[in-house]
Scaffold this motif. Structure first.
Motif, PDB file in Angstrom:
ATOM      1  N   ALA A  60       0.835  -1.199   0.000  1.00 34.23           N
ATOM      2  CA  ALA A  60       0.000   0.000   0.000  1.00 34.23           C
ATOM      3  C   ALA A  60       0.872   1.253   0.000  1.00 34.23           C
ATOM      4  N   GLY A  61       0.468   2.238  -0.782  1.00 39.82           N
ATOM      5  CA  GLY A  61       1.219   3.477  -0.890  1.00 39.82           C
ATOM      6  C   GLY A  61       2.118   3.537  -2.106  1.00 39.82           C
ATOM      7  N   GLU A  62       2.415   2.369  -2.693  1.00 37.15           N
ATOM      8  CA  GLU A  62       3.235   2.359  -3.901  1.00 37.15           C
ATOM      9  C   GLU A  62       2.422   2.832  -5.103  1.00 37.15           C
ATOM     10  N   LEU A  63       3.129   3.275  -6.141  1.00 41.38           N
ATOM     11  CA  LEU A  63       2.483   3.690  -7.380  1.00 41.38           C
ATOM     12  C   LEU A  63       2.672   2.626  -8.455  1.00 41.38           C
ATOM     13  N   LEU A  64       1.758   2.595  -9.408  1.00 44.72           N
ATOM     14  CA  LEU A  64       1.791   1.646 -10.527  1.00 44.72           C
ATOM     15  C   LEU A  64       2.415   2.307 -11.744  1.00 44.72           C
ATOM     16  N   VAL A  65       3.381   1.637 -12.355  1.00 46.26           N
ATOM     17  CA  VAL A  65       4.015   2.145 -13.567  1.00 46.26           C
ATOM     18  C   VAL A  65       3.783   1.148 -14.698  1.00 46.26           C
ATOM     19  N   LEU A  66       3.322   1.647 -15.852  1.00 46.36           N
ATOM     20  CA  LEU A  66       3.141   0.837 -17.052  1.00 46.36           C
ATOM     21  C   LEU A  66       4.204   1.259 -18.057  1.00 46.36           C
ATOM     22  N   SER A  67       4.992   0.290 -18.545  1.00 46.93           N
ATOM     23  CA  SER A  67       6.180   0.640 -19.328  1.00 46.93           C
ATOM     24  C   SER A  67       5.904   0.992 -20.777  1.00 46.93           C
ATOM     25  N   ARG A  68       4.786   0.503 -21.340  1.00 47.54           N
ATOM     26  CA  ARG A  68       4.494   0.719 -22.765  1.00 47.54           C
ATOM     27  C   ARG A  68       2.990   0.791 -22.985  1.00 47.54           C
ATOM     28  N   PRO A  69       2.541   1.190 -24.174  1.00 49.11           N
ATOM     29  CA  PRO A  69       1.101   1.253 -24.433  1.00 49.11           C
ATOM     30  C   PRO A  69       0.467  -0.118 -24.639  1.00 49.11           C
ATOM     31  N   ILE A  70      -0.851  -0.162 -24.487  1.00 47.97           N
ATOM     32  CA  ILE A  70      -1.622  -1.381 -24.712  1.00 47.97           C
ATOM     33  C   ILE A  70      -2.595  -1.142 -25.873  1.00 47.97           C
ATOM     34  N   GLY A  71      -3.303  -2.204 -26.264  1.00 49.76           N
ATOM     35  CA  GLY A  71      -4.261  -2.115 -27.364  1.00 49.76           C
ATOM     36  C   GLY A  71      -3.911  -2.993 -28.553  1.00 49.76           C
ATOM     37  N   SER A  72      -2.980  -3.938 -28.361  1.00 50.51           N
ATOM     38  CA  SER A  72      -2.483  -4.718 -29.501  1.00 50.51           C
ATOM     39  C   SER A  72      -3.533  -5.643 -30.104  1.00 50.51           C
ATOM     40  N   ASP A 100      -8.506  -5.741 -23.156  1.00 51.62           N
ATOM     41  CA  ASP A 100      -7.870  -6.145 -24.411  1.00 51.62           C
ATOM     42  C   ASP A 100      -6.662  -7.054 -24.152  1.00 51.62           C
ATOM     43  N   PRO A 101      -6.671  -8.291 -24.681  1.00 55.52           N
ATOM     44  CA  PRO A 101      -5.513  -9.176 -24.492  1.00 55.52           C
ATOM     45  C   PRO A 101      -4.283  -8.604 -25.217  1.00 55.52           C
ATOM     46  N   GLN A 102      -3.129  -8.722 -24.608  1.00 58.11           N
ATOM     47  CA  GLN A 102      -1.911  -8.197 -25.217  1.00 58.11           C
ATOM     48  C   GLN A 102      -0.990  -9.340 -25.663  1.00 58.11           C
ATOM     49  N   THR A 103      -0.302  -9.117 -26.755  1.00 59.09           N
ATOM     50  CA  THR A 103       0.762 -10.013 -27.192  1.00 59.09           C
ATOM     51  C   THR A 103       2.082  -9.280 -27.021  1.00 59.09           C
ATOM     52  N   ALA A 104       3.032  -9.907 -26.309  1.00 55.27           N
ATOM     53  CA  ALA A 104       4.315  -9.261 -26.014  1.00 55.27           C
ATOM     54  C   ALA A 104       4.076  -7.880 -25.414  1.00 55.27           C
ATOM     55  N   GLY A 105       3.188  -7.824 -24.428  1.00 54.25           N
ATOM     56  CA  GLY A 105       2.791  -6.559 -23.832  1.00 54.25           C
ATOM     57  C   GLY A 105       3.816  -5.980 -22.870  1.00 54.25           C
ATOM     58  N   PRO A 106       3.481  -4.846 -22.272  1.00 55.45           N
ATOM     59  CA  PRO A 106       4.419  -4.127 -21.406  1.00 55.45           C
ATOM     60  C   PRO A 106       4.551  -4.759 -20.032  1.00 55.45           C
ATOM     61  N   LEU A 107       5.535  -4.294 -19.273  1.00 56.03           N
ATOM     62  CA  LEU A 107       5.615  -4.615 -17.859  1.00 56.03           C
ATOM     63  C   LEU A 107       4.788  -3.603 -17.085  1.00 56.03           C
ATOM     64  N   VAL A 108       4.171  -4.054 -16.005  1.00 54.20           N
ATOM     65  CA  VAL A 108       3.555  -3.157 -15.039  1.00 54.20           C
ATOM     66  C   VAL A 108       4.135  -3.529 -13.682  1.00 54.20           C
ATOM     67  N   PHE A 109       4.564  -2.520 -12.930  1.00 53.24           N
ATOM     68  CA  PHE A 109       5.188  -2.801 -11.641  1.00 53.24           C
ATOM     69  C   PHE A 109       4.862  -1.713 -10.638  1.00 53.24           C
ATOM     70  N   THR A 110       5.126  -2.012  -9.370  1.00 57.36           N
ATOM     71  CA  THR A 110       4.861  -1.044  -8.304  1.00 57.36           C
ATOM     72  C   THR A 110       6.186  -0.516  -7.773  1.00 57.36           C
ATOM     73  N   ILE A 111       6.165   0.758  -7.359  1.00 58.15           N
ATOM     74  CA  ILE A 111       7.384   1.418  -6.893  1.00 58.15           C
ATOM     75  C   ILE A 111       6.992   2.501  -5.893  1.00 58.15           C
ATOM     76  N   GLY A 112       7.859   2.763  -4.936  1.00 63.00           N
ATOM     77  CA  GLY A 112       7.588   3.819  -3.960  1.00 63.00           C
ATOM     78  C   GLY A 112       7.349   5.158  -4.631  1.00 63.00           C
ATOM     79  N   ALA A 113       6.457   5.950  -4.054  1.00 57.51           N
ATOM     80  CA  ALA A 113       6.065   7.223  -4.664  1.00 57.51           C
ATOM     81  C   ALA A 113       7.257   8.140  -4.892  1.00 57.51           C
ATOM     82  N   GLU A 114       8.242   8.085  -4.012  1.00 58.34           N
ATOM     83  CA  GLU A 114       9.396   8.972  -4.133  1.00 58.34           C
ATOM     84  C   GLU A 114      10.303   8.603  -5.303  1.00 58.34           C
ATOM     85  N   GLN A 115      10.170   7.410  -5.830  1.00 62.31           N
ATOM     86  CA  GLN A 115      11.010   6.949  -6.937  1.00 62.31           C
ATOM     87  C   GLN A 115      10.276   6.864  -8.269  1.00 62.31           C
ATOM     88  N   ALA A 116       8.963   7.023  -8.246  1.00 64.75           N
ATOM     89  CA  ALA A 116       8.158   6.756  -9.441  1.00 64.75           C
ATOM     90  C   ALA A 116       8.524   7.653 -10.615  1.00 64.75           C
TER      91      ALA A 116
END
Length: 330
Positions: free
Chosen positions: A149-161, A282-298
């Motif tokens: 809890a408190g971490e932020l979500l980062v998505l590395s690339r776009p979706i919609g493939s 939308d299902p992705q093929t070779a999709g992006p990474l999504v990860f959580t990281i502390g707010a101060e580093q996001a």
């Protein structure tokens, strides 16, 4: 396969809790299995097979390999070797079979996971993928269960493939179109750099967005970590033309199954239309990474991803203590 159907099948398998060496198995599941071989090394194993998403066989082979190897990066590991899994029909020219394998072999070798063998099956429908073995330090495994809890979500690339690929298959545009070029470029982009950047920043929770769509894979994180997710819909990067493709009805059965599975676990504070829900499922093929990281580093990690070429990398939400196991779209 629909996520709910897969879950019901996996429930019938015996539990392997406490089995010597098993660090990651099916309970709870993750992007790959992990087996510890000594204090500093663990093997990571995964397999993924897809149907053709483009017409060019070399490009299809490259995308299939990128898609298969992605699970290794999603676990924070480095690939070591791969085996091909090929389903070809008797009418498929030998040259096409060879081109698919050649494209995959090129991509696998570039990822330091050379194809060292494999298996070929006669099948009316063409399918191809890799079984991949990687290596990771036991203390550096990225897990779906490590969000806090408190971490932020980062998505590395776009979706919609999937929406774009369906529109392409139905003749809405051809290979000269910018939408096709953007689609293929996105599917061929390796998650290696994103994984390395995440590990360097101290990320502990990650997954790649693939067949279950963004909402489905975020729900896996929410359930495995015992947290809630607040998803900023407007911040989600989407491939050019994907919204228009969905608006024109270019979706697939997998997307419908994903949306049905999410069910009551996705709520919203805003008005979402059919296209918006289509983006989430939308299902992705070779999709992006999504990860959580502390707010101060996001912000720093998003800047690093963008410098590396992931121009649309974005903070797309946050982890919460309430609404555990669910997503709230804002």
């Amino acid at each position: 396969m629909a996520p709910g159907v897969l879950e019901s099948i996996l429930e019938r398998l015996p539990h392997v809790d406490g089995h010597p060496g098993v660090l990651v198995g099916l309970d709870p599941g993750d992007d790959a299995a992990v087996y510890q071989i000594d204090a500093d090394r663990a093997l990571v194993a995964t397999v993924d097979v897809i149907t053709p998403i483009v017409d060019d066989p070399v490009t299809f082979g490259r995308i299939a390999a990128t898609n298969s190897i992605s699970d290794i990066y999603a676990m924070g590991a480095r690939p070591l070797l791969s085996l091909s899994v090929a389903c070809f029909n008797a009418q498929l020219p030998v040259e096409v079979m060879g081109d698919i394998l050649a494209g995959a072999a090129e991509t696998a070798l570039a990822a330091s996971a050379p194809i060292l063998g494999g298996h070929t099956i006669k099948d009316p429908e063409v399918k191809f993928g890799l079984a991949v073995i990687g290596e990771v330090h036991p203390d550096r495994i990225l897990r779906k269960s490590a969000a806090r809890a408190g971490e932020l979500l980062v998505l590395s690339r776009p979706i919609g493939s999937s929406a774009l690929a369906t529109a392409f298959k139905k003749g809405e545009f051809d290979e000269s179109d910018a939408r096709y070029k953007g689609l293929v470029s996105n599917m061929l982009r390796s998650n290696r750099s994103a994984s390395e950047i995440a590990l360097e920043a101290g990320v502990r929770c990650a997954t790649d967005v693939t067949g279950f769509g963004l909402a489905g894979h975020l729900l896996e994180i929410a359930r495995a970590s015992g947290v809630g997710i607040e998803l900023d819909f407007d911040a989600i990067p989407v491939l050019e033309g994907a919204r228009e493709a969905l608006r024109a009805g270019h979706t697939c059965g997998g997307a419908q199954a994903n949306l049905q599975h999410a069910g009551q676990k996705v709520s919203t504070k805003r008005n979402l239309d059919t296209v918006d829900f289509g983006i989430l499922s939308d299902p992705q093929t070779a999709g992006p990474l999504v990860f959580t990281i502390g707010a101060e580093q996001a912000d720093t990690i998003v800047e690093a991803l963008r410098r590396d070429g992931a121009a649309t990398a974005s903070i797309v939400g946050r982890i919460t203590e309430d609404h555990c196991g669910s997503i709230q779209v804002v």
